[in-house]
Design a protein around this motif. Sequence first.
Motif, PDB file in Angstrom:
ATOM      1  N   HIS A  84      -0.841   5.441 -11.313  1.00 34.72           N
ATOM      2  CA  HIS A  84      -1.398   4.508 -10.317  1.00 34.72           C
ATOM      3  C   HIS A  84      -2.286   5.225  -9.292  1.00 34.72           C
ATOM      4  N   HIS A  85      -2.562   6.505  -9.548  1.00 37.81           N
ATOM      5  CA  HIS A  85      -3.432   7.311  -8.665  1.00 37.81           C
ATOM      6  C   HIS A  85      -2.891   7.381  -7.235  1.00 37.81           C
ATOM      7  N   ILE A  86      -1.555   7.485  -7.128  1.00 36.56           N
ATOM      8  CA  ILE A  86      -0.908   7.628  -5.818  1.00 36.56           C
ATOM      9  C   ILE A  86      -0.673   9.114  -5.563  1.00 36.56           C
ATOM     10  N   PRO A  87      -1.038   9.609  -4.361  1.00 33.25           N
ATOM     11  CA  PRO A  87      -0.789  11.022  -4.060  1.00 33.25           C
ATOM     12  C   PRO A  87       0.696  11.369  -4.175  1.00 33.25           C
ATOM     13  N   VAL A  88       0.992  12.540  -4.762  1.00 33.28           N
ATOM     14  CA  VAL A  88       2.373  12.982  -4.980  1.00 33.28           C
ATOM     15  C   VAL A  88       2.617  14.275  -4.209  1.00 33.28           C
ATOM     16  N   PHE A  89       3.772  14.344  -3.536  1.00 29.82           N
ATOM     17  CA  PHE A  89       4.163  15.516  -2.773  1.00 29.82           C
ATOM     18  C   PHE A  89       5.535  15.958  -3.290  1.00 29.82           C
ATOM     19  N   GLN A  90       5.676  17.255  -3.624  1.00 25.11           N
ATOM     20  CA  GLN A  90       6.913  17.748  -4.245  1.00 25.11           C
ATOM     21  C   GLN A  90       7.502  18.953  -3.491  1.00 25.11           C
ATOM     22  N   PRO A  91       8.016  18.728  -2.285  1.00 19.62           N
ATOM     23  CA  PRO A  91       8.566  19.864  -1.536  1.00 19.62           C
ATOM     24  C   PRO A  91       9.864  20.384  -2.150  1.00 19.62           C
ATOM     25  N   VAL A  92      10.035  21.703  -2.139  1.00 17.04           N
ATOM     26  CA  VAL A  92      11.301  22.280  -2.594  1.00 17.04           C
ATOM     27  C   VAL A  92      12.410  21.858  -1.638  1.00 17.04           C
ATOM     28  N   LYS A  93      12.113  21.920  -0.332  1.00 16.88           N
ATOM     29  CA  LYS A  93      13.075  21.478   0.695  1.00 16.88           C
ATOM     30  C   LYS A  93      12.350  20.551   1.663  1.00 16.88           C
ATOM     31  N   LEU A  94      12.772  19.310   1.698  1.00 19.18           N
ATOM     32  CA  LEU A  94      12.116  18.325   2.556  1.00 19.18           C
ATOM     33  C   LEU A  94      12.304  18.644   4.033  1.00 19.18           C
ATOM     34  N   ARG A  95      13.369  19.384   4.358  1.00 21.77           N
ATOM     35  CA  ARG A  95      13.638  19.680   5.777  1.00 21.77           C
ATOM     36  C   ARG A  95      12.729  20.779   6.333  1.00 21.77           C
ATOM     37  N   ASP A  96      11.995  21.488   5.470  1.00 20.50           N
ATOM     38  CA  ASP A  96      11.077  22.509   5.985  1.00 20.50           C
ATOM     39  C   ASP A  96      10.049  21.860   6.896  1.00 20.50           C
ATOM     40  N   PRO A  97       9.742  22.493   8.048  1.00 19.01           N
ATOM     41  CA  PRO A  97       8.819  21.880   9.020  1.00 19.01           C
ATOM     42  C   PRO A  97       7.488  21.439   8.409  1.00 19.01           C
ATOM     43  N   GLU A  98       6.951  22.243   7.503  1.00 22.44           N
ATOM     44  CA  GLU A  98       5.672  21.899   6.887  1.00 22.44           C
ATOM     45  C   GLU A  98       5.790  20.612   6.049  1.00 22.44           C
ATOM     46  N   ALA A  99       6.918  20.488   5.329  1.00 22.14           N
ATOM     47  CA  ALA A  99       7.144  19.292   4.519  1.00 22.14           C
ATOM     48  C   ALA A  99       7.309  18.063   5.411  1.00 22.14           C
ATOM     49  N   VAL A 100       8.054  18.215   6.492  1.00 17.35           N
ATOM     50  CA  VAL A 100       8.247  17.103   7.443  1.00 17.35           C
ATOM     51  C   VAL A 100       6.900  16.631   7.974  1.00 17.35           C
ATOM     52  N   GLN A 101       6.035  17.570   8.356  1.00 21.55           N
ATOM     53  CA  GLN A 101       4.732  17.197   8.916  1.00 21.55           C
ATOM     54  C   GLN A 101       3.841  16.508   7.875  1.00 21.55           C
ATOM     55  N   HIS A 106       0.858  -1.188   0.000  1.00 18.65           N
ATOM     56  CA  HIS A 106       0.000   0.000   0.000  1.00 18.65           C
ATOM     57  C   HIS A 106       0.897   1.241   0.000  1.00 18.65           C
ATOM     58  N   VAL A 107       1.136   1.785  -1.178  1.00 14.93           N
ATOM     59  CA  VAL A 107       1.971   2.986  -1.299  1.00 14.93           C
ATOM     60  C   VAL A 107       1.097   4.196  -0.983  1.00 14.93           C
ATOM     61  N   VAL A 108       1.285   4.754   0.214  1.00  9.58           N
ATOM     62  CA  VAL A 108       0.390   5.835   0.664  1.00  9.58           C
ATOM     63  C   VAL A 108       0.753   7.188   0.065  1.00  9.58           C
ATOM     64  N   GLY A 109       1.962   7.292  -0.462  1.00  9.94           N
ATOM     65  CA  GLY A 109       2.356   8.562  -1.072  1.00  9.94           C
ATOM     66  C   GLY A 109       3.709   8.457  -1.733  1.00  9.94           C
ATOM     67  N   VAL A 110       3.957   9.341  -2.681  1.00  8.23           N
ATOM     68  CA  VAL A 110       5.245   9.457  -3.355  1.00  8.23           C
ATOM     69  C   VAL A 110       5.773  10.867  -3.138  1.00  8.23           C
ATOM     70  N   VAL A 111       7.023  10.955  -2.702  1.00  6.39           N
ATOM     71  CA  VAL A 111       7.688  12.246  -2.535  1.00  6.39           C
ATOM     72  C   VAL A 111       8.747  12.349  -3.621  1.00  6.39           C
ATOM     73  N   THR A 112       8.713  13.435  -4.381  1.00  8.31           N
ATOM     74  CA  THR A 112       9.662  13.610  -5.480  1.00  8.31           C
ATOM     75  C   THR A 112      10.044  15.076  -5.582  1.00  8.31           C
ATOM     76  N   GLN A 113      11.017  15.358  -6.425  1.00 10.30           N
ATOM     77  CA  GLN A 113      11.465  16.741  -6.590  1.00 10.30           C
ATOM     78  C   GLN A 113      10.416  17.555  -7.359  1.00 10.30           C
ATOM     79  N   PRO A 114      10.452  18.876  -7.221  1.00  4.64           N
ATOM     80  CA  PRO A 114       9.497  19.721  -7.964  1.00  4.64           C
ATOM     81  C   PRO A 114       9.679  19.598  -9.482  1.00  4.64           C
ATOM     82  N   ASP A 115       8.619  19.916 -10.223  1.00  7.52           N
ATOM     83  CA  ASP A 115       8.721  19.995 -11.681  1.00  7.52           C
ATOM     84  C   ASP A 115       9.788  21.032 -12.043  1.00  7.52           C
TER      85      ASP A 115
END
Length: 306
Positions: A50-67, A20-29
């Motif tokens: 595959h209709h998996i939610p995608v998250f593309q943070p500019v910086k993964l270390r940002d608190p919002e991205a971590v959360q 169950h892949v709950v999400g994919v994190v990748t670099q921004p376009d």
Amino acid sequence: MGTPDFAVPSLEALVAENYHVVGVVTQPDRPKGRKKELTSPPVKVAAEQHHIPVFQPVKLRDPEAVQTVLGLKPDLIVTAAYGQILPEEILKAPRFGCINVHASLLPKYRGGAPIHRAIMEGEKETGVTIMYMVKALDAGDMIAQRAVPITERDHVGSMHDKLSRVGADLLKEVLPRLIRGEIQAVPQDESQATYAPNIRREDEKMDWTRPAEELARQVRGLHPWPVAFTLWKGKPFKIWWAEPSGEPAEKSPGTVKRVAEDGIAVATGEGTLILKEVQPSGKKRMSVEEFVRGRQMEAGERLGDE
């Protein structure tokens, strides 16, 4: 978590094995090509199919991205060529840990360009390592490894495709045992660690004082991206394919010895390099046969001069 083509087979393997892949994190376009059109990373394209939610943070270390990542409540995080360092809060969160599919036989070639560097350094084999992630670069305990030979005809493109498939297969084999708690991970031998930093512009430029064998490996280790180059008449002259020849150099390094439809012979610091596929500045990639029909290059010219 992954970004380029290398990571796609690993994602596809997880989907195929019904995890169950709950999400994919990748670099921004990013803008790509001459028209600078905004282009999605290959992993995003695969995830959306595959209709998996995608998250593309500019910086993964940002608190919002971590959360956002922690909010997915992952049991396991799998990374493959993601391109960003994971913050400690994320590394500690999954109960089965964070693992990485890395394209080298660790501890050799830690870093961002392991396939390029293994070929350029003349390795006879490379491979894939799956290891637990830690704060240090590619330094975690190793879960599994698989070696893959490098032939004299292999280049970055061919090894990339082989290793991405091997990595996906190894991931499928490892995960059931990891989840059952049967993995005995092995620490890396720090004394054997080597690094594979990302390719810089100076790595792409050919130094004709080096031996022909080394220059041929440089060409293979940069094919089909970002491609080795020299200067011809002061402009970049890309070399897509070249092969060392047994004939002695006889001329000063960089001197064009002969121009023929079966190859351009160039003197090096040791031996002769035969150019087979080239790209003059402002032109398309072409075979030497196509290039010499215009007979723009003459014996006695020097490559590499400003």
